[in-house]
Design an enzyme around this catalytic site. Structure first.
Site, PDB file in Angstrom:
ATOM      1  N   ARG A  74       0.876  -1.192   0.000  1.00  0.00           N
ATOM      2  CA  ARG A  74       0.000   0.000   0.000  1.00  0.00           C
ATOM      3  C   ARG A  74       0.908   1.235   0.000  1.00  0.00           C
ATOM      4  O   ARG A  74       1.910   1.253   0.717  1.00  0.00           O
ATOM      5  CB  ARG A  74      -0.938   0.009   1.215  1.00  0.00           C
ATOM      6  CG  ARG A  74      -2.033  -1.061   1.132  1.00  0.00           C
ATOM      7  CD  ARG A  74      -3.083  -0.892   2.210  1.00  0.00           C
ATOM      8  NE  ARG A  74      -4.030   0.169   1.893  1.00  0.00           N
ATOM      9  CZ  ARG A  74      -4.915   0.651   2.772  1.00  0.00           C
ATOM     10  NH1 ARG A  74      -4.963   0.173   4.013  1.00  0.00           N
ATOM     11  NH2 ARG A  74      -5.758   1.601   2.428  1.00  0.00           N
ATOM     12  N   ASP A  92      -2.066   8.863   8.127  1.00  0.00           N
ATOM     13  CA  ASP A  92      -1.230   7.899   7.398  1.00  0.00           C
ATOM     14  C   ASP A  92       0.121   8.479   7.021  1.00  0.00           C
ATOM     15  O   ASP A  92       1.078   7.739   6.800  1.00  0.00           O
ATOM     16  CB  ASP A  92      -1.953   7.429   6.133  1.00  0.00           C
ATOM     17  CG  ASP A  92      -3.121   6.545   6.527  1.00  0.00           C
ATOM     18  OD1 ASP A  92      -4.174   7.091   6.896  1.00  0.00           O
ATOM     19  OD2 ASP A  92      -2.943   5.317   6.524  1.00  0.00           O
ATOM     20  N   LYS A 120      -7.713   9.114   6.055  1.00  0.00           N
ATOM     21  CA  LYS A 120      -8.835   8.507   5.342  1.00  0.00           C
ATOM     22  C   LYS A 120      -9.682   9.540   4.609  1.00  0.00           C
ATOM     23  O   LYS A 120      -9.961  10.618   5.153  1.00  0.00           O
ATOM     24  CB  LYS A 120      -9.689   7.730   6.359  1.00  0.00           C
ATOM     25  CG  LYS A 120     -10.917   7.040   5.815  1.00  0.00           C
ATOM     26  CD  LYS A 120     -10.654   6.139   4.621  1.00  0.00           C
ATOM     27  CE  LYS A 120      -9.570   5.112   4.867  1.00  0.00           C
ATOM     28  NZ  LYS A 120      -9.104   4.462   3.610  1.00  0.00           N
TER      29      LYS A 120
END
Ligand code: MRU
Length: 348
Positions: free
Chosen positions: A95, A239, A250
């Site tokens: 990711r 993140d 998000k």
């Protein structure tokens, strides 16, 4: 059923020389664990969101390196450091947005030079250290963040930045847990967080396990919640935080930040130092993951859009630093984050 530790849930743990991952795709309806013994399977599990959340995928990748080293050493004891590279790369590419993944792999790689002989025990020790440090950081951030909240506070969180997204305890939910334990929280709201529903499925699950009442809302209800003065603080994880304090989190976090500014509500970002990426000057340089359009076109496997409809599915957005009231890390807090403020914190 997965193991519950004395201090609560852990999405990832090492047991019987195997990596155990809570299957977060199945929660809350099925409480199952997936057991992995090969690094490529760990990369697939990260990509497919068996495990998710920035710190949790970093920790999982660190244990993935242990599995990769075990296989590489068995295949080629003298050249395991070369053989392992392909699987390290697969883990790195699982990711793109959460910097914790690359950070954890770098930390594991930094051990290689001091290893002679079988690498497994040294690498396993390092992976467990990364894991425990994350849990400790979360408790510290919980205390620091809770101290900033007023009494009778009503909070709104987005996605899942809880135990399930970290080594344990959580970042944003760590603050909410600590503040709730201190009697400071009056009401916890959680966005359902379309399309993957981390809020409805995971945040609500964790909070209720800890007997913390939670009220869910559709993401689009957040504006009305703020307009009706029903919330005091927005508390989220991250993140990746760039050198100037821009925050990737998000998708939908930026919506909340803009709304919070309009309504005079404060925004707290809670993230360990492993989420801060001083190599990127600002948020425009962050690679934002785009996930499968089916996540938008379907719910729980059932198609909800007419065939032929297309979808856009960015998994994260970037909130400019100027919209953030405070960043809480285990090293301390930065109010009104700036490049200088973050650099000073990191130098401590
Ligand atoms: O796509 P996900 O579920 O991995 O996204 C998770 C988030 O955006 C979290 O808010 C973030 O990783 C912080 S977790 C402590």
């Amino acid at each position: 059923m997965f193991k519950i530790f004395e201090d609560g849930l852990r999405p990832v743990y090492w047991q019987n020389d195997q990596l155990h991952l809570i299957d977060q795709r199945k929660l809350p309806n099925e409480e199952t664990v997936i057991i992995l013994e090969k690094a490529p399977d760990v990369a697939v599990a990260i990509k497919n969101m068996v495990v998710r959340g920035a710190p949790a995928i970093g920790i999982t990748a660190a244990y993935g390196v242990v599995l990769a080293a075990r296989a590489a050493y068995a295949a080629s004891p003298d050249h395991w450091q070369t053989v392992i590279e392909t699987e390290m790369q697969q883990l790195a590419e699982a990711r793109p947005t959460a910097v914790n993944l690359a950070w954890a792999l770098e930390r594991m790689k930094a051990c290689f030079s001091k290893i002679t002989g079988n690498p497994v025990s040294i690498l396993l020790e390092e992976a467990k250290r990364i894991h425990q440090e994350d849990i400790d950081a979360n408790h510290r951030m919980g205390d620091l963040g809770a101290a900033l909240l007023p009494s009778n506070c009503r909070v709104l969180t987005h996605c899942n930045a809880g135990a399930l997204a970290t080594g344990g305890y959580g970042t944003a939910l760590g603050v909410i847990r600590s503040a709730y334990a201190a009697g400071k929280i009056n009401q916890v709201y959680a966005d359902e967080t379309r399309p993957w529903l981390q809020g409805a499925r995971l945040t609500a699950y964790e909070l209720l396990q800890d007997n913390i009442p939670v009220t869910l809302l559709a993401d689009s209800a957040a504006a009305a919640l703020m307009q009706q003065k029903r919330v005091d603080w927005i508390i989220v994880g991250s993140d990746r935080i760039t050198a100037n304090g821009d925050v990737a989190n998000k998708i939908g976090t930026y919506n909340l930040a803009v709304l919070a500014r309009q309504h005079g509500i404060k925004l707290m970002v809670v993230a360990p130092i492993s989420t801060v990426d001083m190599n990127l000057a600002d948020g425009s340089q962050i690679v934002i993951e785009e996930r499968a359009t089916d996540e938008v076109l379907t719910i729980g496997g059932d198609r909800i859009a007419p065939s032929g409809a297309k979808a856009w599915n960015p998994s994260f957005d970037v909130t400019p630093a100027s919209f953030v009231d405070v960043i809480v890390t285990e090293k301390g807090v930065v109010e009104k984050p700036t490049r200088e403020g973050l650099a000073e914190l990191l130098s401590l």
